[in-house]
Design a protein around this motif. Structure first.
Motif, PDB file in Angstrom:
ATOM      1  N   GLY A  95       0.880  -1.292   0.037  1.00  0.00           N
ATOM      2  CA  GLY A  95      -0.178   0.048  -0.008  1.00  0.00           C
ATOM      3  C   GLY A  95       0.943   1.163   0.112  1.00  0.00           C
ATOM      4  O   GLY A  95       0.398   2.276   0.078  1.00  0.00           O
ATOM      5  N   ILE A  96       2.120   1.032  -0.216  1.00  0.00           N
ATOM      6  CA  ILE A  96       2.953   2.302  -0.311  1.00  0.00           C
ATOM      7  C   ILE A  96       4.042   2.286  -1.260  1.00  0.00           C
ATOM      8  O   ILE A  96       4.799   1.135  -1.348  1.00  0.00           O
ATOM      9  CB  ILE A  96       3.579   2.547   1.145  1.00  0.00           C
ATOM     10  CG1 ILE A  96       4.314   3.936   1.181  1.00  0.00           C
ATOM     11  CG2 ILE A  96       4.374   1.418   1.605  1.00  0.00           C
ATOM     12  CD1 ILE A  96       4.926   4.604   2.278  1.00  0.00           C
ATOM     13  N   MET A  97       4.301   3.261  -2.050  1.00  0.00           N
ATOM     14  CA  MET A  97       5.290   3.225  -3.110  1.00  0.00           C
ATOM     15  C   MET A  97       5.948   4.608  -3.152  1.00  0.00           C
ATOM     16  O   MET A  97       5.411   5.575  -2.633  1.00  0.00           O
ATOM     17  CB  MET A  97       5.084   2.566  -4.343  1.00  0.00           C
ATOM     18  CG  MET A  97       3.997   3.436  -5.009  1.00  0.00           C
ATOM     19  SD  MET A  97       3.520   3.031  -6.871  1.00  0.00           S
ATOM     20  CE  MET A  97       2.896   1.210  -6.293  1.00  0.00           C
ATOM     21  N   ALA A  98       7.226   4.638  -3.725  1.00  0.00           N
ATOM     22  CA  ALA A  98       7.697   6.128  -3.899  1.00  0.00           C
ATOM     23  C   ALA A  98       8.380   6.212  -5.333  1.00  0.00           C
ATOM     24  O   ALA A  98       9.026   5.335  -5.844  1.00  0.00           O
ATOM     25  CB  ALA A  98       8.835   6.593  -2.698  1.00  0.00           C
ATOM     26  N   VAL A  99       8.343   7.477  -6.011  1.00  0.00           N
ATOM     27  CA  VAL A  99       9.024   7.845  -7.019  1.00  0.00           C
ATOM     28  C   VAL A  99      10.369   8.257  -6.254  1.00  0.00           C
ATOM     29  O   VAL A  99      10.450   9.121  -5.572  1.00  0.00           O
ATOM     30  CB  VAL A  99       8.368   8.645  -7.953  1.00  0.00           C
ATOM     31  CG1 VAL A  99       9.398   8.992  -9.105  1.00  0.00           C
ATOM     32  CG2 VAL A  99       7.265   7.830  -8.558  1.00  0.00           C
ATOM     33  N   VAL A 100      11.576   7.727  -6.917  1.00  0.00           N
ATOM     34  CA  VAL A 100      12.882   8.025  -6.390  1.00  0.00           C
ATOM     35  C   VAL A 100      13.800   8.796  -7.666  1.00  0.00           C
ATOM     36  O   VAL A 100      13.869   8.242  -8.809  1.00  0.00           O
ATOM     37  CB  VAL A 100      13.634   7.017  -5.768  1.00  0.00           C
ATOM     38  CG1 VAL A 100      14.887   7.669  -5.186  1.00  0.00           C
ATOM     39  CG2 VAL A 100      12.735   6.506  -4.625  1.00  0.00           C
ATOM     40  N   ARG A 101      14.464  10.000  -7.357  1.00  0.00           N
ATOM     41  CA  ARG A 101      15.456  10.385  -8.352  1.00  0.00           C
ATOM     42  C   ARG A 101      16.655   9.336  -8.491  1.00  0.00           C
ATOM     43  O   ARG A 101      17.299   9.119  -7.125  1.00  0.00           O
ATOM     44  CB  ARG A 101      15.636  11.871  -7.999  1.00  0.00           C
ATOM     45  CG  ARG A 101      16.340  12.490  -8.975  1.00  0.00           C
ATOM     46  CD  ARG A 101      16.727  13.860  -8.667  1.00  0.00           C
ATOM     47  NE  ARG A 101      15.470  14.654  -8.402  1.00  0.00           N
ATOM     48  CZ  ARG A 101      14.878  14.931  -7.233  1.00  0.00           C
ATOM     49  NH1 ARG A 101      15.609  14.632  -6.213  1.00  0.00           N
ATOM     50  NH2 ARG A 101      13.721  15.585  -7.110  1.00  0.00           N
ATOM     51  N   MET A 102      17.275   9.150  -9.457  1.00  0.00           N
ATOM     52  CA  MET A 102      18.616   8.603  -9.456  1.00  0.00           C
ATOM     53  C   MET A 102      19.677   9.363  -8.898  1.00  0.00           C
ATOM     54  O   MET A 102      19.640  10.331  -9.265  1.00  0.00           O
ATOM     55  CB  MET A 102      18.898   7.907 -10.958  1.00  0.00           C
ATOM     56  CG  MET A 102      17.847   6.933 -11.563  1.00  0.00           C
ATOM     57  SD  MET A 102      18.315   6.668 -13.188  1.00  0.00           S
ATOM     58  CE  MET A 102      16.806   5.587 -13.729  1.00  0.00           C
ATOM     59  N   SER A 103      20.553   8.662  -8.464  1.00  0.00           N
ATOM     60  CA  SER A 103      21.726   9.382  -7.801  1.00  0.00           C
ATOM     61  C   SER A 103      22.606   9.702  -9.079  1.00  0.00           C
ATOM     62  O   SER A 103      22.866   9.080 -10.048  1.00  0.00           O
ATOM     63  CB  SER A 103      22.674   8.902  -6.884  1.00  0.00           C
ATOM     64  OG  SER A 103      21.860   8.368  -5.996  1.00  0.00           O
ATOM     65  N   ASP A 104      23.293  10.987  -8.920  1.00  0.00           N
ATOM     66  CA  ASP A 104      24.064  11.467 -10.126  1.00  0.00           C
ATOM     67  C   ASP A 104      25.510  11.286  -9.802  1.00  0.00           C
ATOM     68  O   ASP A 104      26.170  12.107  -9.075  1.00  0.00           O
ATOM     69  CB  ASP A 104      23.703  13.009 -10.485  1.00  0.00           C
ATOM     70  CG  ASP A 104      24.607  13.463 -11.427  1.00  0.00           C
ATOM     71  OD1 ASP A 104      24.980  12.773 -12.311  1.00  0.00           O
ATOM     72  OD2 ASP A 104      24.539  14.920 -11.560  1.00  0.00           O
ATOM     73  N   THR A 105      26.164  10.276 -10.264  1.00  0.00           N
ATOM     74  CA  THR A 105      27.434  10.203 -10.104  1.00  0.00           C
ATOM     75  C   THR A 105      28.224   9.560 -11.249  1.00  0.00           C
ATOM     76  O   THR A 105      27.611   9.416 -12.358  1.00  0.00           O
ATOM     77  CB  THR A 105      27.800   9.142  -8.956  1.00  0.00           C
ATOM     78  OG1 THR A 105      29.148   9.282  -8.575  1.00  0.00           O
ATOM     79  CG2 THR A 105      27.492   7.592  -9.493  1.00  0.00           C
ATOM     80  N   ASP A 106      29.542   9.528 -11.354  1.00  0.00           N
ATOM     81  CA  ASP A 106      30.342   8.864 -12.644  1.00  0.00           C
ATOM     82  C   ASP A 106      31.672   8.271 -11.967  1.00  0.00           C
ATOM     83  O   ASP A 106      31.771   8.270 -10.907  1.00  0.00           O
ATOM     84  CB  ASP A 106      30.621  10.318 -13.597  1.00  0.00           C
ATOM     85  CG  ASP A 106      31.475  11.213 -13.078  1.00  0.00           C
ATOM     86  OD1 ASP A 106      32.078  10.975 -11.660  1.00  0.00           O
ATOM     87  OD2 ASP A 106      31.550  12.247 -13.542  1.00  0.00           O
ATOM     88  N   LEU A 107      32.298   7.793 -12.967  1.00  0.00           N
ATOM     89  CA  LEU A 107      33.211   6.904 -12.707  1.00  0.00           C
ATOM     90  C   LEU A 107      34.372   7.720 -11.934  1.00  0.00           C
ATOM     91  O   LEU A 107      34.964   7.183 -10.767  1.00  0.00           O
ATOM     92  CB  LEU A 107      34.087   6.412 -14.060  1.00  0.00           C
ATOM     93  CG  LEU A 107      35.377   5.465 -13.859  1.00  0.00           C
ATOM     94  CD1 LEU A 107      34.943   4.361 -12.727  1.00  0.00           C
ATOM     95  CD2 LEU A 107      36.013   5.003 -15.133  1.00  0.00           C
ATOM     96  N   GLU A 108      34.827   8.918 -12.109  1.00  0.00           N
ATOM     97  CA  GLU A 108      35.713   9.608 -11.607  1.00  0.00           C
ATOM     98  C   GLU A 108      35.222  10.195 -10.087  1.00  0.00           C
ATOM     99  O   GLU A 108      36.070  10.080  -9.018  1.00  0.00           O
ATOM    100  CB  GLU A 108      35.803  11.186 -12.313  1.00  0.00           C
ATOM    101  CG  GLU A 108      36.703  11.209 -13.547  1.00  0.00           C
ATOM    102  CD  GLU A 108      38.104  10.613 -13.359  1.00  0.00           C
ATOM    103  OE1 GLU A 108      38.537  10.916 -12.204  1.00  0.00           O
ATOM    104  OE2 GLU A 108      38.724   9.708 -14.164  1.00  0.00           O
ATOM    105  N   GLY A 109      33.848  10.112  -9.817  1.00  0.00           N
ATOM    106  CA  GLY A 109      33.149  10.282  -8.591  1.00  0.00           C
ATOM    107  C   GLY A 109      33.374   8.971  -7.752  1.00  0.00           C
ATOM    108  O   GLY A 109      33.696   9.403  -6.381  1.00  0.00           O
TER     109      GLY A 109
END
Length: 220
Positions: A95-109
């Motif tokens: 009965g519960i769900m959420a929309v989540v933003r993807m983390s912003d990272t890269d190989l250097e990070g």
């Protein structure tokens, strides 16, 4: 309250759950269940959806969730029970769900954020549940980042997300077009890269993994 499956929000959630290209385009994914929603990092939370039944039966949980996440009531949408059931991909929705933003990272990070990185480099893994289990076990082993080839299964697949049991929030993950090039970049940063091979002569328990290390695994 949302009462129709024709709602644009409902359609958006369903498309994120069912289509990898929609997740990639919007840089968002969906998590389901009390535990997964409770552990969403506040800065990545887009919207929470609750069925009418869940919302009315769990007032204390809702209050604590709002307090913990520091969110406004506008970040929670109440959905008619029958509509929520259509949105969910689980057999017995909590009965519960959420929309989540993807983390912003890269190989250097991934390489620069840690003084002593412990990495997994994954190539061509296709089973969603297996990938999720690997992410969960990786967190327990202290892995600081996961690098995946572009032909590896979508880590934001609902089956994969369930298998991670929340570890996805805490272990940085990235996809790369050239896995060999990524391994070379790791080496150039002082990371020792290991891979199992039938003709290998070194014993795994004779190596020192306390220095920057990466393990290659896959399904070639």
């Amino acid at each position: 309250m949302i009462t129709s499956t024709s709602s644009s929000q409902v359609k958006h959630v369903i498309s994120l759950l069912s289509k990898a290209r929609e997740r990639k385009k919007n840089k968002e994914y969906v998590v389901e269940g009390v535990r997964m929603v409770s552990e969403v990092p506040a800065d990545l939370l887009v919207k929470i959806y609750m069925s009418e039944r869940f919302h009315s039966n769990n007032p204390e949980y809702v209050h604590e969730l709002v307090k913990k996440q520091g969110i406004s009531s506008d970040s929670i949408e109440i959905v008619a029970d029958n509509v929520f059931d259509r949105m969910s991909q689980t057999q017995t929705p909590q009965g519960i769900m959420a929309v989540v933003r993807m983390s912003d990272t890269d190989l250097e990070g991934i390489l620069s954020d840690k003084h002593n990185p412990l990495l997994l480099i994954i190539e061509n893994l296709q089973d969603p549940g297996n990938l999720g289990t690997i992410v969960r076990m990786a967190e327990g082993a202290g892995v600081t980042g996961i690098i995946m080839s572009s032909n590896t299964v979508d880590i934001y697949n609902p089956k994969t997300i369930r298998s991670t049991m929340g570890s996805l929030y805490r272990v940085p993950v990235i996809y790369v077009d050239d896995i060999c090039e990524a391994a070379d970049v790791c080496k150039s940063k002082g990371v020792t890269v290991y891979a199992a091979h039938l003709k290998g002569t070194d014993n795994y328990n004779k190596k020192d993994y306390t220095n920057p290390t990466a393990f290659m695994i896959g399904n070639c």
